[in-house]
Design an enzyme around this catalytic site. Structure first.
Site, short mmCIF file in Angstrom:
data_model
loop_
_atom_site.label_atom_id
_atom_site.label_comp_id
_atom_site.label_asym_id
_atom_site.label_seq_id
_atom_site.Cartn_x
_atom_site.Cartn_y
_atom_site.Cartn_z
N ASP A 11 0.87 -1.18 0.00
CA ASP A 11 0.00 0.00 0.00
C ASP A 11 0.91 1.23 0.00
O ASP A 11 1.68 1.44 0.92
CB ASP A 11 -0.90 -0.01 1.24
CG ASP A 11 -2.08 0.94 1.10
OD1 ASP A 11 -2.12 1.70 0.11
OD2 ASP A 11 -2.96 0.91 1.97
N ASP A 105 -2.83 2.29 -6.07
CA ASP A 105 -1.74 2.31 -5.09
C ASP A 105 -1.72 1.11 -4.17
O ASP A 105 -1.04 1.13 -3.14
CB ASP A 105 -1.83 3.58 -4.24
CG ASP A 105 -3.12 3.65 -3.45
OD1 ASP A 105 -4.11 3.01 -3.85
OD2 ASP A 105 -3.16 4.36 -2.42
N GLU A 106 -2.40 0.04 -4.54
CA GLU A 106 -2.55 -1.08 -3.60
C GLU A 106 -2.67 -2.39 -4.37
O GLU A 106 -3.36 -2.46 -5.39
CB GLU A 106 -3.80 -0.86 -2.74
CG GLU A 106 -4.01 -1.84 -1.65
CD GLU A 106 -5.28 -1.53 -0.85
OE1 GLU A 106 -5.56 -2.30 0.08
OE2 GLU A 106 -5.98 -0.56 -1.19
#
Length: 494
Positions: A11, A105-106
């Site tokens: 993350d 983003d993960e």
């Protein structure tokens, strides 16, 4: 469940805000809020400096401004964030063929499938190497969680924030989860959390003690069974490399309600074109056209129409969206509009093009008349010069918009690898000022292409006795020893 912590969850830390800080030297170490800046805007991401004041994602922007009046408020640059995300996802796919992105983003990574980890130590070293690579390639930081299941890997990455690594050893899961809040478990939101609290259940241990039958009575069969299993740390969900896209959609929220029916129609047409652009960009077509309308009183209406076959023709989507709009009463005003396409496929049905051409020919004269009678209004100054977006001046070079209004635009001239730059103000129609593309956060000469490999190869360090140094210690590219923040000392946050 696995016997080794070979599922990794990455993350990125406050991704949008961190990317803006890395791009703009004058904002580093300062409160930055990214999101919609209009009266109805919401926070997309807040930097850790802004979170100190209580600003969080999904908060109304007006509330954020009250909490942190001196923060920098910027409009998102999604193309910029997407380019960075592609770099990060490329690093993840180098570790394993099984990468499951959850957002820009993960992502989850199955390290075992890539044969990059097989036990706790190899998993930890892989996590350290990944974090070093992300910093070298993007200049940003990410937090890594490692565990034997997806649920626990995500919990570990939350504990690692910001800029850390946490590994949960198999066999310790129950002891770790027990004292945590019920909200820690996936699927327990505010409503479910309140329901459990009223029943006297506030921790994961108390969920396990309540028993499956009680949870089924409180929450229903499906949710009760799933929650009890998670409280016992049971999670056998695999990492899925490809997630099937179910729909493609776009929507806009308007600062002022739209009352003019013709303007609403033109907005729907514009959204339909944008939606088709995304559809084609993904190489997809779809059968079901969906219209979303949120009215002045916050009531949200959804209408859909299923075609005879899949299409990616903008004329077909525009016509269907217009027909759907005819069934919606917009008299009181509209605050949000959206157009989507579902029932996706990777081919189109040619006869729909002929259908669209016929519909277009029948309606072309009246559409042309409507467009001529209501010319499209010029784009507001705030939309031309959006706060945070890149510009270039013929004399001063690259910069970004700090703000605009009253016929003026203020620009700070700096680049990711410069010192904090100077601020200058121009007329909004200055011919020497024009929009620009974002600059890369990390510049690399051709002879530096092997720099990332040099960093990653230096991670494994042995002592004189031949044992492996704990993975929170690694050598940097100059041969020195770089001490990473120790695992387990992370703070929660995005």
């Amino acid at each position: 469940m696995r016997t080794a912590p070979t599922i990794l969850h990455l993350d990125m830390d406050a991704f949008f805000a961190s990317a803006e800080q890395a791009s703009k030297p004058s904002l580093r170490g300062k409160a930055v809020v990214v999101g919609g800046l209009g009266p109805r805007g919401v926070v997309a991401t807040a930097s850790y400096e802004a979170r100190v004041f209580g600003v969080n994602s999904a908060m109304p922007m007006a509330q954020a401004r009250r909490l942190a009046p001196n923060a920098a408020y910027l409009v998102p640059r999604f193309g910029f964030y997407r380019a960075i995300s592609e770099q990060v996802m490329g690093l993840l796919r180098a570790l394993s063929p099984l990468v499951e992105p959850l957002s820009l983003d993960e992502a989850f990574v199955d390290l075992e499938a890539g044969e990059t980890a097989w036990d706790a130590e190899s998993a930890r070293l892989t996590g350290v190497r990944l974090r070093a690579d992300i910093r070298a390639v993007t200049g940003l930081t990410g937090s890594v969680g490692l565990a034997a299941s997806k649920m626990l890997a995500k919990i570990a990455s939350e504990q690692a924030k910001p800029d850390g690594l946490v590994l949960i050893e198999p066999g310790t899961e129950r002891a770790l989860l027990g004292p945590m809040s019920v909200r820690t478990l996936p699927g327990v939101g505010p409503a479910t959390g309140d329901h459990l609290r009223r029943a006297g259940i506030t921790t994961v241990d108390e969920i396990a003690e309540a028993g499956e039958d009680e949870l089924v009575r409180l929450l229903g069969k499906a949710h009760g069974h799933a929650l009890h299993a998670m409280a016992l740390a049971h999670d056998d969900r695999p990492v899925v490399a490809e997630r099937e896209t179910k729909s493609v959609s776009v929507e806009d929220t308007y600062d002022v309600d739209i009352h003019d029916r013709l303007r609403v129609g033109l907005e729907v047409q514009r959204l339909a074109d944008r939606c088709v652009g995304r559809l084609r960009g993904a190489g997809l077509s779809g059968r079901t056209i969906v219209l979303k309308v949120r009215r002045y009183d916050f009531s949200t209406l959804t209408r859909s129409e299923t075609l005879r076959g899949p299409t990616d023709d903008p004329a077909v989507v525009r016509e269907a969206a217009a027909r759907l709009l005819d069934s919606v009463d917009t008299t009181g005003g509209v605050r949000l509009l959206g157009v989507g396409v579902s029932g996706l496929a990777d081919y189109t049905q040619e006869d729909l093009f002929a259908q669209a051409a016929g519909e277009l020919a029948r309606h072309a004269p009246e559409e042309k008349a409507a467009q001529e009678s209501v010319p499209e209004s010029p784009e507001p100054v705030e939309r031309r010069w959006r706060a945070g977006h890149d510009v270039r001046h013929a004399e001063h070079g690259h910069g970004w918009v700090q703000g605009s209004g009253l016929g003026r635009v203020t620009v700070r001239f700096e680049t990711p690898d410069s010192v904090p730059g100077r601020v200058r103000t121009f007329r909004i129609d200055d011919p020497d000022l024009e929009p620009a593309d974002p600059l890369p956060l990390v510049r690399r000469r051709p002879d530096e292409e092997g720099a990332v490999a040099a960093v990653t190869e230096a991670v494994v360090v042995t002592t004189d006795a031949g044992s492996v140094v704990p993975s929170d210690v690694a050598r940097d590219s100059d041969g020195g020893v770089a001490v990473e923040r120790s695992a387990g000392s992370g703070q929660a946050g995005d």
